[in-house]
Design an enzyme around this catalytic site. Structure first.
Site, PDB file in Angstrom:
ATOM      1  N   TYR A 152      34.988  -9.749 -17.698  1.00 52.07           N
ATOM      2  CA  TYR A 152      35.076 -10.066 -16.251  1.00 52.07           C
ATOM      3  C   TYR A 152      36.289  -9.449 -15.691  1.00 52.07           C
ATOM      4  O   TYR A 152      36.277  -8.613 -14.775  1.00 52.07           O
ATOM      5  CB  TYR A 152      34.634 -11.145 -15.752  1.00 52.07           C
ATOM      6  CG  TYR A 152      34.469 -11.253 -14.174  1.00 52.07           C
ATOM      7  CD1 TYR A 152      33.175 -11.027 -13.561  1.00 52.07           C
ATOM      8  CD2 TYR A 152      35.189 -11.958 -13.623  1.00 52.07           C
ATOM      9  CE1 TYR A 152      33.580 -10.810 -12.243  1.00 52.07           C
ATOM     10  CE2 TYR A 152      35.396 -11.874 -11.943  1.00 52.07           C
ATOM     11  CZ  TYR A 152      34.211 -11.411 -11.390  1.00 52.07           C
ATOM     12  OH  TYR A 152      34.191 -11.561 -10.108  1.00 52.07           O
TER      13      TYR A 152
HETATM   14  N1  LIG Z   1      31.262 -15.085  -5.914  1.00 53.69           N
HETATM   15  C1  LIG Z   1      32.693 -15.189  -6.154  1.00 53.69           C
HETATM   16  O1  LIG Z   1      33.159 -16.064  -6.186  1.00 53.69           O
HETATM   17  C2  LIG Z   1      33.101 -13.765  -6.400  1.00 53.69           C
HETATM   18  C3  LIG Z   1      34.598 -13.830  -6.472  1.00 53.69           C
HETATM   19  C4  LIG Z   1      35.227 -12.523  -6.526  1.00 53.69           C
HETATM   20  C5  LIG Z   1      34.611 -11.468  -6.777  1.00 53.69           C
HETATM   21  N2  LIG Z   1      33.385 -11.664  -6.710  1.00 53.69           N
HETATM   22  C6  LIG Z   1      32.443 -10.152  -6.843  1.00 53.69           C
HETATM   23  O2  LIG Z   1      31.690  -9.866  -5.788  1.00 53.69           O
HETATM   24  C7  LIG Z   1      30.563  -9.189  -6.087  1.00 53.69           C
HETATM   25  C8  LIG Z   1      29.392  -9.949  -5.496  1.00 53.69           C
HETATM   26  O3  LIG Z   1      29.330 -11.200  -6.249  1.00 53.69           O
HETATM   27  P1  LIG Z   1      28.235 -12.359  -5.615  1.00 53.69           P
HETATM   28  O4  LIG Z   1      29.124 -13.606  -5.517  1.00 53.69           O
HETATM   29  O5  LIG Z   1      27.821 -11.982  -4.511  1.00 53.69           O
HETATM   30  O6  LIG Z   1      27.115 -12.613  -6.804  1.00 53.69           O
HETATM   31  P2  LIG Z   1      25.581 -12.598  -6.594  1.00 53.69           P
HETATM   32  O7  LIG Z   1      24.983 -13.025  -7.889  1.00 53.69           O
HETATM   33  O8  LIG Z   1      25.255 -13.531  -5.474  1.00 53.69           O
HETATM   34  O9  LIG Z   1      25.115 -11.309  -6.155  1.00 53.69           O
HETATM   35  C9  LIG Z   1      25.290 -10.158  -6.851  1.00 53.69           C
HETATM   36  C10 LIG Z   1      24.091  -9.122  -6.634  1.00 53.69           C
HETATM   37  O10 LIG Z   1      24.374  -8.053  -7.081  1.00 53.69           O
HETATM   38  C11 LIG Z   1      23.143  -7.497  -7.966  1.00 53.69           C
HETATM   39  N3  LIG Z   1      23.098  -6.775  -9.062  1.00 53.69           N
HETATM   40  C12 LIG Z   1      23.749  -7.182 -10.162  1.00 53.69           C
HETATM   41  N4  LIG Z   1      23.631  -6.297 -10.998  1.00 53.69           N
HETATM   42  C13 LIG Z   1      23.117  -5.220 -10.592  1.00 53.69           C
HETATM   43  C14 LIG Z   1      22.767  -3.732 -10.942  1.00 53.69           C
HETATM   44  N5  LIG Z   1      23.169  -3.307 -12.139  1.00 53.69           N
HETATM   45  N6  LIG Z   1      22.145  -3.019  -9.986  1.00 53.69           N
HETATM   46  C15 LIG Z   1      21.919  -3.520  -8.856  1.00 53.69           C
HETATM   47  N7  LIG Z   1      22.428  -4.385  -8.357  1.00 53.69           N
HETATM   48  C16 LIG Z   1      22.884  -5.568  -9.268  1.00 53.69           C
HETATM   49  C17 LIG Z   1      22.261  -8.918  -8.163  1.00 53.69           C
HETATM   50  O11 LIG Z   1      20.961  -8.782  -8.248  1.00 53.69           O
HETATM   51  C18 LIG Z   1      22.776  -9.696  -6.796  1.00 53.69           C
HETATM   52  O12 LIG Z   1      21.830  -9.488  -5.903  1.00 53.69           O
HETATM   53  C19 LIG Z   1      30.502  -9.129  -7.779  1.00 53.69           C
HETATM   54  O13 LIG Z   1      31.123  -7.747  -8.013  1.00 53.69           O
HETATM   55  C20 LIG Z   1      31.478 -10.219  -8.084  1.00 53.69           C
HETATM   56  O14 LIG Z   1      32.112 -10.100  -9.281  1.00 53.69           O
HETATM   57  C21 LIG Z   1      32.563 -12.483  -6.306  1.00 53.69           C
END
Ligand SMILES: NC(=O)c1ccc[n+]([C@@H]2O[C@H](COP(=O)([O-])OP(=O)(O)OC[C@H]3O[C@@H](n4cnc5c(N)ncnc54)[C@H](O)[C@@H]3O)[C@@H](O)[C@H]2O)c1
Length: 250
Positions: A157
């Protein structure tokens, strides 16, 4: 809530069916943009669309961001339907498993890199030519504090998110002579569905590292993104915006 004017703009949000992408969609709609949600989760897309209908114009498309042909077809269809893609927010991503690097399953490593890094590359690659043609575009890629700091038991990650930072910097420089801004954000942990993929030990570790002493709120993410994708963000590009509650020291 500060008013940001996105009237007349069309935004594509990958991973927009839930979590950070959904919160960003809500905010961009409230700012006057129309929004396309691209996600691979059909059920969540329907649910999101229903919830956002009252806020503004939303269309959804099932897209797997690792499938180059799928992404290119989505860009072509969205451009035809909405006239342009002015804004791209690349939020689709996964956490991957928690293992020490030497125990990290090779397939899981490849999977995380493919979605988190190659997926962002493919979306940017497909959207930018239209932005160059129209001399307008705003892109925000969602990286992570893990991409700056390197979280233990999350090397896949962390490496993928560090890659997103470098990709953003390269693309920002390549498009800098156009009215295009390409930036990324590095959030700390925010409670979304992605937590289901993490061990409790890792969640506790992430919280312990945030000087603010709490998790990031999704609306704090969308507030920053709303300005980054606005016309007013006309100079800053190829940059990394911190949302780590004091954790990052650079
Ligand atoms: N929530 C956190 O703590 C956090 C912190 C830092 C960064 N992020 C990043 O933010 C972004 C969003 O995370 P989140 O917390 O909303 O996660 P989440 O799991 O709530 O949402 C992620 C979404 O991405 C979609 N997805 C995954 N793989 C996919 C693919 N191959 N094609 C199309 N859609 C796809 C999923 O279906 C889901 O709806 C991610 O890139 C994550 O790494 C999240």
């Amino acid at each position: 809530m500060n008013h940001i004017d996105l009237n007349g703009r069309h935004a594509v949000i990958t991973g927009g069916a839930q979590g950070l992408g959904f919160a960003i969609a809500e905010r961009l709609l409230a700012s006057g943009a129309s929004v396309s949600l691209w996600d691979r989760d059909t059920a969540e897309l329907q649910h999101a669309s229903k919830n956002l209908e009252q806020v503004g114009t939303v269309t959804t498309r099932v897209v797997d961001v690792v499938d180059a042909a799928d992404v290119e077809a989505a860009v072509a269809q969205t451009t035809e339907r909405h006239g342009a893609i002015d804004i791209l927010v690349a939020s689709a991503g996964i956490a991957g498993p928690n293992f020490k690097t030497w125990e990290y399953p090779i397939d899981a490593w490849r999977h995380v890199m493919e979605i988190n890094l190659t997926g962002v590359f493919l979306c940017c690659r497909a959207v930018v030519p239209g932005m160059i043609e129209r001399n307008y575009g705003r892109i925000v890629n969602i990286s992570s504090i893990a991409g700056k700091e390197g979280n233990p038991t999350a090397s896949g990650y962390s490496a993928s998110k560090a890659g997103v930072i470098a990709l953003t910097k390269s693309l920002g420089k390549e498009t800098a002579t156009y009215n295009i801004a390409v930036n990324c954000i590095t959030p700390a942990a925010a409670k979304t569905r992605i937590f289901d993929q993490l061990s409790q030990e890792h969640i506790d570790f992430m919280l312990s590292k945030i000087p603010r002493g709490r998790f990031l709120k999704t609306e704090e993410v969308s507030a920053m993104v709303a300005w980054l994708v606005s016309e007013e963000n006309s100079f800053t590009t190829g940059a990394v915006f911190d949302l780590s509650g004091g954790r990052a020291t650079y």
